[in-house]
Write a protein that holds these residues in place. Structure first.
Motif, mmCIF file in Angstrom:
data_model
loop_
_atom_site.group_PDB
_atom_site.id
_atom_site.type_symbol
_atom_site.label_atom_id
_atom_site.label_comp_id
_atom_site.label_asym_id
_atom_site.label_seq_id
_atom_site.Cartn_x
_atom_site.Cartn_y
_atom_site.Cartn_z
ATOM 1 N N VAL A 84 0.848 -1.299 0.110
ATOM 2 C CA VAL A 84 -0.012 0.053 0.010
ATOM 3 C C VAL A 84 1.033 1.018 -0.100
ATOM 4 C CG1 VAL A 84 -2.086 -1.023 1.063
ATOM 5 C CG2 VAL A 84 -0.309 0.068 2.729
ATOM 6 N N GLN A 85 1.948 1.265 0.486
ATOM 7 C CA GLN A 85 3.064 2.143 0.510
ATOM 8 C C GLN A 85 3.381 2.832 -1.211
ATOM 9 O OE1 GLN A 85 6.500 1.318 2.781
ATOM 10 N NE2 GLN A 85 5.421 0.192 4.103
ATOM 11 N N ALA A 86 3.201 1.607 -2.093
ATOM 12 C CA ALA A 86 3.595 1.994 -3.488
ATOM 13 C C ALA A 86 2.562 2.271 -4.312
ATOM 14 C CB ALA A 86 4.641 1.243 -3.787
ATOM 15 N N VAL A 87 1.234 1.695 -3.856
ATOM 16 C CA VAL A 87 0.128 1.823 -4.793
ATOM 17 C C VAL A 87 -1.118 2.481 -3.863
ATOM 18 C CG1 VAL A 87 -1.299 0.226 -6.070
ATOM 19 C CG2 VAL A 87 1.079 -0.386 -5.690
ATOM 20 N N PRO A 88 -1.260 3.674 -4.142
ATOM 21 C CA PRO A 88 -2.358 4.398 -3.645
ATOM 22 C C PRO A 88 -3.933 3.787 -3.959
ATOM 23 C CG PRO A 88 -0.731 6.048 -4.688
ATOM 24 C CD PRO A 88 -0.504 4.639 -5.035
ATOM 25 N N SER A 89 -4.113 3.323 -4.974
ATOM 26 C CA SER A 89 -5.421 2.238 -5.162
ATOM 27 C C SER A 89 -5.401 1.151 -4.227
ATOM 28 C CB SER A 89 -5.468 2.149 -6.683
ATOM 29 O OG SER A 89 -5.500 3.360 -7.488
ATOM 30 N N LEU A 90 -4.445 0.738 -3.691
ATOM 31 C CA LEU A 90 -4.642 -0.595 -2.799
ATOM 32 C C LEU A 90 -4.728 -0.216 -1.277
ATOM 33 C CD1 LEU A 90 -4.138 -3.659 -2.705
ATOM 34 C CD2 LEU A 90 -1.720 -3.424 -2.708
ATOM 35 N N ILE A 567 3.135 9.794 -17.637
ATOM 36 C CA ILE A 567 1.886 10.068 -16.777
ATOM 37 C C ILE A 567 0.759 9.006 -17.253
ATOM 38 C CG2 ILE A 567 0.790 11.776 -18.390
ATOM 39 C CD1 ILE A 567 -0.533 13.161 -15.919
ATOM 40 N N SER A 568 0.166 8.843 -16.335
ATOM 41 C CA SER A 568 -1.133 7.638 -16.326
ATOM 42 C C SER A 568 -2.175 8.179 -15.534
ATOM 43 C CB SER A 568 -0.585 6.277 -15.877
ATOM 44 O OG SER A 568 -1.798 5.159 -16.182
ATOM 45 N N ALA A 569 -3.547 8.250 -16.231
ATOM 46 C CA ALA A 569 -4.461 8.637 -15.429
ATOM 47 C C ALA A 569 -5.773 8.071 -15.853
ATOM 48 C CB ALA A 569 -4.726 10.272 -15.965
ATOM 49 N N VAL A 610 -4.462 9.294 -10.644
ATOM 50 C CA VAL A 610 -3.277 9.924 -11.542
ATOM 51 C C VAL A 610 -1.940 9.329 -11.199
ATOM 52 C CG1 VAL A 610 -1.983 11.951 -12.326
ATOM 53 C CG2 VAL A 610 -4.563 11.798 -12.000
ATOM 54 N N GLU A 611 -1.226 8.802 -11.885
ATOM 55 C CA GLU A 611 0.152 8.350 -11.437
ATOM 56 C C GLU A 611 1.299 9.182 -12.401
ATOM 57 O OE1 GLU A 611 0.385 4.241 -11.628
ATOM 58 O OE2 GLU A 611 -0.409 3.885 -9.760
ATOM 59 N N ALA A 612 2.305 9.747 -12.045
ATOM 60 C CA ALA A 612 3.255 10.575 -12.856
ATOM 61 C C ALA A 612 4.570 10.264 -12.087
ATOM 62 C CB ALA A 612 2.813 11.929 -12.719
ATOM 63 N N THR A 613 5.697 10.375 -13.108
ATOM 64 C CA THR A 613 7.180 10.539 -12.784
ATOM 65 C C THR A 613 7.647 11.687 -13.557
ATOM 66 O OG1 THR A 613 7.222 8.050 -12.554
ATOM 67 C CG2 THR A 613 9.208 9.149 -12.938
ATOM 68 N N ALA A 625 1.329 9.902 -7.095
ATOM 69 C CA ALA A 625 0.377 9.178 -7.417
ATOM 70 C C ALA A 625 -0.833 9.726 -6.578
ATOM 71 C CB ALA A 625 0.477 7.573 -7.091
ATOM 72 N N VAL A 626 -2.034 9.952 -6.924
ATOM 73 C CA VAL A 626 -3.171 10.256 -6.309
ATOM 74 C C VAL A 626 -4.256 9.340 -6.662
ATOM 75 C CG1 VAL A 626 -4.708 12.184 -6.141
ATOM 76 C CG2 VAL A 626 -2.387 13.027 -6.501
ATOM 77 N N THR A 627 -5.066 8.629 -5.686
ATOM 78 C CA THR A 627 -6.283 8.172 -5.817
ATOM 79 C C THR A 627 -7.500 8.595 -5.205
ATOM 80 O OG1 THR A 627 -5.041 6.141 -6.332
ATOM 81 C CG2 THR A 627 -7.629 6.004 -5.649
ATOM 82 N N TYR A 628 -8.525 8.803 -5.997
ATOM 83 C CA TYR A 628 -9.989 9.533 -5.122
ATOM 84 C C TYR A 628 -10.845 8.388 -5.668
ATOM 85 C CZ TYR A 628 -13.992 11.801 -4.050
ATOM 86 O OH TYR A 628 -15.186 12.082 -3.732
ATOM 87 N N ALA A 629 -11.468 7.408 -4.610
ATOM 88 C CA ALA A 629 -12.157 6.644 -4.777
ATOM 89 C C ALA A 629 -13.157 6.470 -3.954
ATOM 90 C CB ALA A 629 -11.501 5.095 -4.594
#
Length: 789
Positions: A84-90, A567-569, A610-613, A625-629
């Motif tokens: 969960v530290q590396a994957v905000p959607s998890l 970027i991935s959105a 949104v995930e970006a480097t 990374a940002v996740t709004y769920a």
């Protein structure tokens, strides 16, 4: 939906859509003709197998996060829980033991006591699907990468998953001899060691052996036993043998064994309002920072896991046929004392209405799980006008679930003093339930280039499953005991079956090698559920109905030509029907403890990711990374929060005079599902003639969340931010390295679960609370020493 929630959702989607459009404008180029074969990957590009063939992450038209071995090591992600530290959607919710601990993707997951329900989030290791989620909580040793696929999966995987998949790929045997190892030492007596040796045996035969050992001292002090608890010791070994049988046929034999002994997961008192309880537990200072318990009995959750598989890959030139045959076995032995007090025998705490029981140390269950699976699929090689995956999958599982419980109440005496034998009433019961399931499916997915950069995506899955659940419950289990409340003797056998057709449809448009947009609709499915816990009515069983989901997603992936920015959105919405949930049907007045697996009317998860480097230079990068769920549920007949049952408000109602007050939830949050998760990780790398070095900081924000399905306001975890920092140095050839790290730099306290205390927890006394927490809820330091050859 309330107006404020509508406004919030609109306000959050508008900037997300704007960012999506701006990214497309900045990164997209006119579509160009592309070669049949996939071009060579540029340095730094990530390759995944999310669609059952090797391809750039940039080219995959679905939301997937890939975490490589270097990231896992630098961020001290030692087990699947820490992903969960590396994957905000998890997200991850700690339960009392592995059977009711769960992963969630985009706010949706399974949080059930029972082993009769398959997970919403599947864990797949080297192509082998875990039968139940408890198997998925393990150390990450010698891992090549972890891919987290969001949304329903079924047209690409042998086993369907209604919320997503965590796919772990471990390293294969190497063609050159190599070895590596590392040792981690951290505060509070944490020791970890991992090692790997790999290389050729002959020109066509290669082997790899990996092992790990960890000894993590408990983080909770038990005053009654003068020991640390909530720790673990574990070890495991994995072996792989890879043989090039012919120029086109490769066989990979793998075997893994893992053993964990954990004195976990004892809850600590975080709030006491009952003076009698305070007098019993003595010096415990109940607060959210409490790290002490006072319990005569230790909690434990000990497990053994074995997995054996044979994978065959036959390269036909234009396509590859893959067969994966696997056997898995998982054994779990758990005892969770319920009273949480330092009493070695029953004591008197008051009348039955005040204290339905006063001693409960035996709350013991085991899981004996076996699974056999076979997957056979074909997938084209490379990237062409028509890409496809098609296969068949079969799984047979056999789960045995024995459980026994025994508790006592004292009918008279002096408060806090031992109970006279004549005043002790013991209550006991035991069950033994066995579930056998068979599932067979045919699945496939293809994408076809219509014109230019435009592709059509289609997939289908046809599945048939059947299950037989049988068992018995006896009560009492000791002569002279009374029947445990709500657990009279029962027995029965029940069988059910179901057929489901699900699929996927979508479009993908590639502006160039560096930019694409996609839109998809997916119909997901989660199979029948069965009641396997001791409180179930075995004589009148009914299947928990299958869970269905209609998921919609629009996404964009792109990068600048020099890869300075990637970027991935994605915008997503998933509508669930018959969501399988755990409902509390306990009655504190009678002492009946019962949690029932049932179906919610509907639920919805929607939002954006949104995930970006950003790589402004070769030495500096920032991952964000940002996740709004927004995960919401509709369900009828849940118990009201305990503190509201004495004087039911307009939210609660009773079906009959004296009945436990219930509530109907409409468009209310799912438990353990924060709306926001945000992560930012800046990193600086230095490469010199004599040594290399790096420094990075990781900040992760999690918004407020409920920890109970009843949405009890007393179980809210407020928003919190965790900041970790790491610095490392290696020799110029990267043969030796030292890494120093600090977890939770600013010592931010947070909890992983909150609930009402059990003993003396009644409508008249509803305010005593307990909680669980991770080690990184307090700051600690550590170091890792690594070597390779």
């Amino acid at each position: 939906m309330r107006g404020s929630e509508v406004a919030t959702y609109k306000c959050t989607l508008i900037p997300a859509a704007s960012a999506l459009a701006m990214g497309m404008a900045m990164l997209a180029m006119p579509a160009v003709a592309q070669d049949q074969a996939m071009p060579e990957n540029e340095p730094g590009e990530i390759v995944v197998t999310a669609q059952k063939r090797a391809e750039r992450l940039q080219d995959v038209p679905l939301a997937v996060t890939a975490v490589g071995a270097d990231t896992l090591a630098s961020r001290q992600i030692n087990d699947t829980n820490s992903l969960v530290q590396a994957v905000p959607s998890l997200s991850f919710q700690q339960g009392a033991n592995p059977t009711n601990t769960s992963f969630r993707i985009r706010g949706v997951g399974t949080a059930l006591f029972g082993q009769g329900v398959e997970p919403s989030v599947s864990v797949v290791v080297d192509g082998v699907v875990a039968v139940r989620s408890a198997q998925g909580f393990s150390e990450l040793a010698d891992v090549e990468r972890v891919e987290v696929l969001r949304g329903p999966q079924g047209t690409l995987f042998g086993k369907n998953a209604s919320a997503g998949v965590i796919s772990v790929t471990t390293a294969r045997p190497s063609r050159d001899f190599e070895g590596k190892g590392d040792i981690t030492i951290a505060e509070h007596n944490e020791y970890r060691a991992r090692g790997t040796v790999s290389g050729p045996i002959t020109d066509t035969l290669r082997a790899r052996v990996s092992g790990f050992y960890s000894d993590v001292q408990g983080i909770t002090r038990n005053l009654a036993t003068n020991k640390w608890t909530n720790g673990s010791k574990s070890w495991g070994v994995r072996g792989k043998l890879e043989w090039d049988a012919t120029d086109s046929l490769t066989l990979l034999l793998a075997g893994e064994y893992r053993k964990t002994d954990a004195d976990c997961c004892a809850s600590t008192l975080i709030q006491i309002r009952n003076p009698v309880l305070q007098s019993i537990v003595g010096p415990i200072n109940a607060s959210r920072e409490n790290r002490e318990i006072n319990d005569d009995a230790e909690t434990y959750a000990n497990s053994k896991a074995q997995t054996y598989s044979l994978q065959a890959d036959w390269d036909l030139g234009s396509a590859t046929i893959t067969s994966i045959s696997a056997f898995q076995k998982y054994d779990l032995d758990v005892n969770q004392p319920i009273d949480r007090i330092p009493a070695t025998s029953p004591i008197f705490l008051g009348t039955a209405a005040f204290a339905p029981y006063t001693f409960w140390n035996q709350n013991h269950g085991t899981v004996d799980l076996k699974g056999w699976s076979q997957e056979l699929r074909i997938a084209n090689n490379g990237n062409s006008d028509l890409n496809y995956v098609a296969g068949i999958f079969y799984m047979h599982s056999d789960i045995l679930r024995p459980f026994d419980r025994r508790r006592a109440r004292c009918t008279a005496g002096v408060v806090g003093q031992p109970c006279a034998p004549a005043n002790i009433v013991w209550q006991s019961s035991a069950s033994r339930i066995r579930l056998k399931q068979d599932s067979i499916a045919a699945f496939g997915q293809a994408d076809y280039r219509i014109v230019g950069g435009l592709r059509a995506i289609g997939g289908i899955r046809v599945q048939y499953e059947k299950g037989t659940n049988s068992g018995y419950r006896i009560a009492p289990i000791v002569a002279g005991d009374a029947i445990f409340p709500g657990n009279p003797p029962r027995s029965g056998t029940f069988s059910a079956n179901d057929t489901a057709v699900t699929g996927k449809a979508g479009l993908q448009y590639e502006f160039s090698r560096n930019a694409q947009v996609y839109a998809s609709y997916t119909r997901g499915y989660k199979g029948l559920g069965y009641e396997m816990e001791i409180g179930g009515d075995l004589a009148n069983q009914k299947a928990i109905q299958p869970e269905h989901v209609n998921a919609y997603e629009i996404g964009f992936k792109g990068s600048t030509a020099d890869r300075t920015l990637s970027i991935s959105a994605a915008l997503f919405q998933a509508d669930y029907s018959n969501l399988q949930v755990q409902a509390n049907r306990s009655d504190p007045a009678t002492g009946v403890v019962q949690f029932v697996t049932t179906n919610a009317g509907s639920s919805r998860s929607r939002g954006f990711e949104v995930e970006a480097t950003l790589r402004p230079s070769d030495s500096f990068s920032v991952n964000a990374a940002v996740t709004y769920a927004q995960s919401r549920i509709n369900i009828d007949g849940l118990n009201c929060p305990l503190q509201l049952q004495a004087a039911p408000t307009n939210v609660c109602y009773q079906t009959a005079p004296g009945a436990t007050p219930l509530q109907n939830l409409r468009n209310r949050p799912l438990q353990a599902s924060p709306d926001w998760r945000i992560g930012v990780t800046p990193r600086y790398d230095y490469e010199g003639d004599n040594f290399n070095a790096f420094a990075q900081v990781s900040a992760n924000f999690t918004s407020a969340q409920f920890f109970s399905s009843e949405l009890d306001p007393l179980t809210i975890q407020p928003a919190y931010t965790l900041v970790d920092a790491t610095v490392g140095v290696t020799t110029s050839d990267r043969r030796y390295g030292v890494t120093l790290f600090v977890k939770n730099l600013f010592d931010e306290n947070y909890l992983t679960n909150i609930g009402h205390n059990s003993i003396m927890s009644t409508v008249a006394n509803p305010l005593d609370l307990v909680g669980t927490y991770n080690k990184d809820s307090s700051r600690y330091f550590g170091a890792t020493f690594s070597a390779r050859f």
